[in-house]
Design a protein around this motif. Structure first.
Motif, PDB file in Angstrom:
ATOM      1  N   ALA A  94     -15.771  -1.453  -2.363  1.00 19.81           N
ATOM      2  CA  ALA A  94     -14.649  -1.806  -1.493  1.00 19.81           C
ATOM      3  C   ALA A  94     -15.141  -1.859  -0.052  1.00 19.81           C
ATOM      4  O   ALA A  94     -15.536  -0.842   0.508  1.00 19.81           O
ATOM      5  N   LEU A  98     -10.967  -4.827   2.278  1.00 21.83           N
ATOM      6  CA  LEU A  98     -10.162  -4.364   1.150  1.00 21.83           C
ATOM      7  C   LEU A  98      -9.545  -3.001   1.462  1.00 21.83           C
ATOM      8  O   LEU A  98      -8.366  -2.762   1.162  1.00 21.83           O
ATOM      9  N   ARG A  99     -10.303  -2.134   2.067  1.00 21.26           N
ATOM     10  CA  ARG A  99      -9.773  -0.808   2.417  1.00 21.26           C
ATOM     11  C   ARG A  99      -8.576  -0.925   3.361  1.00 21.26           C
ATOM     12  O   ARG A  99      -7.578  -0.220   3.210  1.00 21.26           O
ATOM     13  N   VAL A 102      -5.465  -2.331   1.349  1.00 24.36           N
ATOM     14  CA  VAL A 102      -4.869  -1.315   0.466  1.00 24.36           C
ATOM     15  C   VAL A 102      -4.143  -0.265   1.305  1.00 24.36           C
ATOM     16  O   VAL A 102      -3.021   0.149   0.978  1.00 24.36           O
ATOM     17  N   THR A 103      -4.734   0.136   2.418  1.00 19.61           N
ATOM     18  CA  THR A 103      -4.096   1.124   3.285  1.00 19.61           C
ATOM     19  C   THR A 103      -2.806   0.563   3.881  1.00 19.61           C
ATOM     20  O   THR A 103      -1.785   1.267   3.929  1.00 19.61           O
ATOM     21  N   VAL A 105      -0.841  -1.769   2.585  1.00 18.55           N
ATOM     22  CA  VAL A 105       0.158  -1.845   1.521  1.00 18.55           C
ATOM     23  C   VAL A 105       0.707  -0.458   1.209  1.00 18.55           C
ATOM     24  O   VAL A 105       1.922  -0.254   1.105  1.00 18.55           O
ATOM     25  N   ARG A 106      -0.143   0.519   1.070  1.00 20.25           N
ATOM     26  CA  ARG A 106       0.285   1.860   0.652  1.00 20.25           C
ATOM     27  C   ARG A 106       0.999   2.644   1.749  1.00 20.25           C
ATOM     28  O   ARG A 106       1.699   3.605   1.451  1.00 20.25           O
ATOM     29  N   ALA A 111       0.836  -5.814   5.874  1.00 20.43           N
ATOM     30  CA  ALA A 111      -0.245  -6.352   5.046  1.00 20.43           C
ATOM     31  C   ALA A 111      -0.351  -7.865   5.193  1.00 20.43           C
ATOM     32  O   ALA A 111      -1.440  -8.418   5.314  1.00 20.43           O
ATOM     33  N   ALA A 161      -4.487 -12.620  -2.576  1.00 21.71           N
ATOM     34  CA  ALA A 161      -3.861 -11.342  -2.222  1.00 21.71           C
ATOM     35  C   ALA A 161      -2.497 -11.575  -1.586  1.00 21.71           C
ATOM     36  O   ALA A 161      -1.513 -10.906  -1.941  1.00 21.71           O
TER      37      ALA A 161
END
Length: 173
Positions: A94, A98-99, A102-103, A105-106, A111, A161
């Motif tokens: 990753a 990508l990191r 994902v961060t 989104v979470r 995003a 994505a």
């Protein structure tokens, strides 16, 4: 990046000091991030410790110390072995892009905005690379096409994505 092995490759052409090693790297990879002087000297120190390079000359000539390094027989064998081995496919790694996604989104971050900015940055970099000649070195075109192909693959992934995130939002409504 295999900095140690690249330095061994650069030294395989003959003895050099750290400044020449850095300049050589940056000439081999003109479209990539320049190699930092600190990284060059730290790596040369490790290579010397491991017997892969040796100091062949030290001079100061009224200025800063200049240490000239040469690849050893053990270093040449290490370089041959490294060049012989295929690079394993990068499955599951990753990178920062990508990191960040994902961060975002979470944590409820923007995003879609991140993806749009990332996409614009990739397109800008591809245009820069396509608008300037790659240089005289025969490997410069290879390096350039590799970078562009990876940026293009990233663009396809960024589009996928964004599509998935948009579909997920619509499904939850």
């Amino acid at each position: 990046m295999a900095t140690a092995e690249l330095i061994l490759g650069l030294l395989s052409g003959g003895p050099a000091h750290g400044y020449d090693v850095k300049r050589g790297h940056d000439a081999w990879f003109p479209d990539s991030r320049p190699l930092a002087f600190g990284q060059v000297y730290t790596t040369l120190g490790r290579l010397e410790r491991d017997g892969l390079v040796e100091v062949v000359e030290k001079t100061s000539a009224g200025g800063p110390d200049r240490t000239v390094y040469a690849i050893t027989t053990k270093g040449r064998q290490h370089l041959r072995d490294w060049l012989h081995d295929a690079v394993p496919p990068a499955w599951g790694s990753a990178d920062e892009m990508l990191r960040k996604l994902v961060t975002a989104v979470r944590t409820g971050g923007d995003a879609a905005g991140f993806l749009a900015r990332q996409r614009a940055g990739h397109l800008r970099r591809i245009r820069e690379l396509q608008e300037s000649p790659p240089g005289e070195d025969p490997t410069a075109g290879l390096v350039r096409s590799y970078i562009v192909a990876h940026l293009d693959a990233d663009l396809r992934w960024l589009d996928t994505a964004l599509e998935r995130l948009t579909d997920d939002k619509e499904t939850r409504r």
